[in-house]
Motif scaffolding. Structure first.
Motif, PDB file in Angstrom:
ATOM      1  N   ALA A  53       2.501 -14.116 -44.629  1.00  0.00           N
ATOM      2  CA  ALA A  53       1.137 -14.639 -45.108  1.00  0.00           C
ATOM      3  C   ALA A  53       0.171 -14.285 -43.940  1.00  0.00           C
ATOM      4  N   HIS A  54       0.590 -13.569 -43.003  1.00  0.00           N
ATOM      5  CA  HIS A  54      -0.355 -13.291 -42.038  1.00  0.00           C
ATOM      6  C   HIS A  54      -1.222 -12.024 -42.340  1.00  0.00           C
ATOM      7  N   TYR A  55      -0.455 -10.926 -42.866  1.00  0.00           N
ATOM      8  CA  TYR A  55      -1.096  -9.850 -43.363  1.00  0.00           C
ATOM      9  C   TYR A  55      -2.004  -9.401 -44.503  1.00  0.00           C
ATOM     10  N   THR A  56      -3.018  -8.898 -44.267  1.00  0.00           N
ATOM     11  CA  THR A  56      -3.915  -8.466 -45.521  1.00  0.00           C
ATOM     12  C   THR A  56      -3.750  -7.025 -45.861  1.00  0.00           C
ATOM     13  N   ASP A  57      -4.283  -6.462 -47.018  1.00  0.00           N
ATOM     14  CA  ASP A  57      -4.578  -5.184 -46.894  1.00  0.00           C
ATOM     15  C   ASP A  57      -5.172  -4.226 -46.114  1.00  0.00           C
ATOM     16  N   SER A  58      -5.944  -4.647 -45.495  1.00  0.00           N
ATOM     17  CA  SER A  58      -6.779  -4.154 -44.221  1.00  0.00           C
ATOM     18  C   SER A  58      -5.870  -4.231 -43.089  1.00  0.00           C
ATOM     19  N   HIS A  59      -5.070  -4.970 -42.717  1.00  0.00           N
ATOM     20  CA  HIS A  59      -3.961  -4.993 -41.663  1.00  0.00           C
ATOM     21  C   HIS A  59      -2.751  -3.869 -42.187  1.00  0.00           C
ATOM     22  N   ARG A  60      -2.552  -3.724 -43.193  1.00  0.00           N
ATOM     23  CA  ARG A  60      -1.356  -3.018 -43.740  1.00  0.00           C
ATOM     24  C   ARG A  60      -2.021  -1.461 -43.710  1.00  0.00           C
ATOM     25  N   LYS A  61      -3.136  -1.393 -44.170  1.00  0.00           N
ATOM     26  CA  LYS A  61      -3.904   0.053 -44.072  1.00  0.00           C
ATOM     27  C   LYS A  61      -3.958   0.418 -42.698  1.00  0.00           C
ATOM     28  N   PHE A  62      -4.679  -0.452 -41.631  1.00  0.00           N
ATOM     29  CA  PHE A  62      -4.787  -0.078 -40.327  1.00  0.00           C
ATOM     30  C   PHE A  62      -3.466   0.316 -39.469  1.00  0.00           C
ATOM     31  N   GLN A  63      -2.311  -0.222 -39.794  1.00  0.00           N
ATOM     32  CA  GLN A  63      -0.979   0.022 -39.343  1.00  0.00           C
ATOM     33  C   GLN A  63      -0.524   1.398 -39.803  1.00  0.00           C
ATOM     34  N   LYS A  64      -0.717   1.751 -41.112  1.00  0.00           N
ATOM     35  CA  LYS A  64      -0.342   2.989 -41.548  1.00  0.00           C
ATOM     36  C   LYS A  64      -1.210   3.929 -40.876  1.00  0.00           C
ATOM     37  N   ALA A  65      -2.443   3.857 -40.914  1.00  0.00           N
ATOM     38  CA  ALA A  65      -3.410   4.986 -40.230  1.00  0.00           C
ATOM     39  C   ALA A  65      -2.960   5.269 -38.813  1.00  0.00           C
ATOM     40  N   ILE A  66      -2.856   4.109 -37.984  1.00  0.00           N
ATOM     41  CA  ILE A  66      -2.722   4.457 -36.478  1.00  0.00           C
ATOM     42  C   ILE A  66      -1.465   4.784 -36.046  1.00  0.00           C
ATOM     43  N   ARG A  67      -0.228   4.478 -36.664  1.00  0.00           N
ATOM     44  CA  ARG A  67       1.026   4.880 -36.094  1.00  0.00           C
ATOM     45  C   ARG A  67       1.350   6.446 -36.227  1.00  0.00           C
ATOM     46  N   PRO A  68       0.768   7.213 -37.221  1.00  0.00           N
ATOM     47  CA  PRO A  68       1.023   8.805 -36.610  1.00  0.00           C
ATOM     48  C   PRO A  68       0.202   9.151 -35.517  1.00  0.00           C
ATOM     49  N   PHE A  69      -0.978   8.718 -35.435  1.00  0.00           N
ATOM     50  CA  PHE A  69      -1.830   9.287 -34.187  1.00  0.00           C
ATOM     51  C   PHE A  69      -1.078   8.856 -32.934  1.00  0.00           C
ATOM     52  N   ARG A 107     -24.415   0.865 -31.751  1.00  0.00           N
ATOM     53  CA  ARG A 107     -25.698   1.400 -30.954  1.00  0.00           C
ATOM     54  C   ARG A 107     -25.219   2.915 -30.506  1.00  0.00           C
ATOM     55  N   LEU A 108     -24.045   3.101 -30.193  1.00  0.00           N
ATOM     56  CA  LEU A 108     -23.133   4.148 -29.865  1.00  0.00           C
ATOM     57  C   LEU A 108     -22.702   5.025 -30.958  1.00  0.00           C
ATOM     58  N   GLY A 109     -22.971   4.716 -32.159  1.00  0.00           N
ATOM     59  CA  GLY A 109     -22.600   5.379 -33.270  1.00  0.00           C
ATOM     60  C   GLY A 109     -21.316   5.256 -33.845  1.00  0.00           C
ATOM     61  N   ILE A 110     -20.564   4.260 -33.299  1.00  0.00           N
ATOM     62  CA  ILE A 110     -19.297   3.938 -33.821  1.00  0.00           C
ATOM     63  C   ILE A 110     -19.272   2.727 -34.593  1.00  0.00           C
ATOM     64  N   HIS A 111     -18.971   3.269 -36.224  1.00  0.00           N
ATOM     65  CA  HIS A 111     -19.027   2.107 -37.198  1.00  0.00           C
ATOM     66  C   HIS A 111     -17.657   1.835 -37.722  1.00  0.00           C
ATOM     67  N   GLU A 112     -16.604   2.651 -37.533  1.00  0.00           N
ATOM     68  CA  GLU A 112     -15.361   2.440 -37.997  1.00  0.00           C
ATOM     69  C   GLU A 112     -14.206   2.974 -37.128  1.00  0.00           C
ATOM     70  N   LEU A 113     -13.156   2.179 -37.137  1.00  0.00           N
ATOM     71  CA  LEU A 113     -11.768   2.730 -36.514  1.00  0.00           C
ATOM     72  C   LEU A 113     -11.048   3.686 -37.413  1.00  0.00           C
ATOM     73  N   LEU A 114      -9.896   4.047 -36.931  1.00  0.00           N
ATOM     74  CA  LEU A 114      -9.008   4.774 -37.794  1.00  0.00           C
ATOM     75  C   LEU A 114      -8.562   4.067 -39.120  1.00  0.00           C
ATOM     76  N   GLY A 115      -8.502   4.824 -40.319  1.00  0.00           N
ATOM     77  CA  GLY A 115      -8.062   4.087 -41.558  1.00  0.00           C
ATOM     78  C   GLY A 115      -9.241   3.469 -42.074  1.00  0.00           C
ATOM     79  N   GLY A 116     -10.404   3.700 -41.665  1.00  0.00           N
ATOM     80  CA  GLY A 116     -11.633   3.237 -42.207  1.00  0.00           C
ATOM     81  C   GLY A 116     -11.963   1.804 -42.046  1.00  0.00           C
TER      82      GLY A 116
END
Length: 440
Positions: A19-35, A82-91
């Motif tokens: 119940a803890h993880y949303t689609d956003s969490h799952r997408k983030f995990q898949k994006a950062i693991r390979p990096f 302000r520093l031009g950072i709007h997104e992390l990996l995985g969007g």
């Protein structure tokens, strides 16, 4: 293709519902693991044996904004944009980052089973920058945050001293105003400072009050380190996590502009305490993953290792050891998830008050469970688990890191006591409030 080794991943990554993880969490995990796998984990054992992580790894992570997830949630959205950072990996939009994303990041960074290599990148960033973000005034933030948040400069947190570890109130490093009133003159020593040797700045606990003023005499000061007159630093050889850059810092009449004071003079202890929830949860997540790596590595080994004419897994005593350690591991992980979920749903001030003591307990128990899982792994590996090469080298390395989980960030016995004292204090405050309300 083989199925995942039991205990090798948390249940939500083994396909079990949560119940803890949303689609956003799952997408983030898949994006950062390979990096993380490519830029850190594939080389973690090699770099830890070399006792340092190459400089280019810092650049790899900062250029990809892959150290920002070490910061407390919510992220400093206004600063990042302000520093031009709007997104992390995985969007992932920076404004959508929460403590469940933080949990995922810390867990993924520790998947090698070693804390030194990721710690060489994250520790100062994770714990040195937040007090400046939360309590620093505008001019201080404008001077240091752009370079720190983008990784152009590095920062560490410097609390511990040779004679004041968990006993923060007895820090003796002094910061006395100069006769002209423009500088604090800093004298003292800091010990066991992770990342210190590479840091341009330190968010440092100093005594601005009298020697006997205790916690009320502490302040936080951003102290320049690399190349600063009066500062000398040397690396300390510790049992584990050597690649994280544990440092001894000596300060001899170091001139620090008074504008580098973080927040209000004398409020240092409070500022330090508000940083602890994030620090201790981060440590608990990483240490729990270490325990997972140790136990699953042993599980895989005993399925193929034979003794007395059959695989070790066929021995009831082996299964018993795995079962005991596994039950502790998965119980701890469930508690870690609960904490991250609660912190993602609570205002920070409420979380500091309600969870402060228990987060200390969470961190302390993580160390105890790592000890159980690492000990189990070494025993099941036998002689191989006692050898710094070959099949058991990883569990031998993890075993040497156990004290590094149980002592820094608040030693185990201190945190156990703190947790209960905090619970008593919270109970008494709530009881008093209820009694006052009943009289109205």
């Amino acid at each position: 293709m083989a199925a995942p080794i039991p205990f090798s991943e948390p249940p939500w990554l083994m396909g079990l519902p949560s119940a803890h993880y949303t689609d956003s969490h799952r997408k983030f995990q898949k994006a950062i693991r390979p990096f993380i796998q490519k830029h850190l984990l594939d080389h973690a054992i090699e770099w830890d044996k070399a006792e340092t992580v190459p400089e280019h790894v810092w650049r790899d992570f900062t250029e990809a904004n892959m150290l920002l997830p070490t910061l407390p949630a919510p992220l400093p959205v206004a600063w990042l944009k302000r520093l031009g950072i709007h997104e992390l990996l995985g969007g992932l939009k920076v404004e959508d980052f929460d403590y469940m994303h933080s949990l995922i990041y810390a867990d993924e960074m520790a998947r090698s089973g070693l804390i030194g290599p990721p710690g060489s990148l994250t520790t100062g960033f994770a714990f040195g920058i937040p007090p400046i973000l939360k309590f620093g005034d505008k001019q201080l933030q404008e001077r240091v945050l752009p370079d720190l948040l983008t990784g152009k400069k590095r920062c560490c947190i410097a609390i511990t001293e040779p004679d004041a570890g968990s006993d923060v109130a007895n820090i003796t490093t002094t910061a006395v105003k100069s006769s002209c009133g423009k500088y604090y003159i800093v004298n003292g020593t800091k010990k066991w400072i992770t990342n210190g040797i590479w840091s341009d700045y330190s968010t440092m606990a100093v005594r601005t009050g009298s020697p006997g003023s205790g916690a009320a005499g502490l302040s936080l000061l951003v102290v320049p380190l690399k190349g600063c007159p009066g500062v000398s630093m040397r690396r300390l050889k510790v049992a584990g996590q050597v690649s994280a850059g544990t440092t001894y810092i000596e300060l001899d009449d170091v001139k620090v502009p008074v504008e580098n004071l973080v927040g209000v003079k004398g409020m240092g202890m409070r500022y330090i305490m508000t940083n602890f929830n994030h620090e201790r949860l981060s440590v608990a997540i990483s240490v729990t993953r270490q325990a997972r790596v140790a136990l699953s590595t042993a599980f895989e080994y005993v399925m193929k290792r034979e003794a007395f004419g059959k695989p070790l897994m066929d021995q009831p005593v082996v299964r018993h050891r795995l079962a005991k350690a596994g039950a502790l591991l998965e119980s701890q992980w469930a508690w870690v998830e609960q904490f991250a979920y609660q912190m993602s749903r609570m205002p920070k001030d409420d979380a500091d008050r309600e969870l402060g003591g228990m987060t200390g307990l969470l961190k302390a128990q993580a160390g105890m469970i790592l000890h159980e899982c690492a000990n189990t792994a070494v025993l099941l590996f036998g002689g191989n688990g006692y050898t710094r090469s070959g099949q058991g080298e990883l569990v031998e390395m993890i075993y040497r890191e156990v004290p590094g989980a149980r002592i820094p960030g608040g030693s185990e016995d201190v945190l156990l006591d703190l947790a209960v004292r905090q619970l008593v204090k919270l109970y008494q405050a709530k009881t008093k409030a209820l009694e006052a309300k009943a009289k109205i």
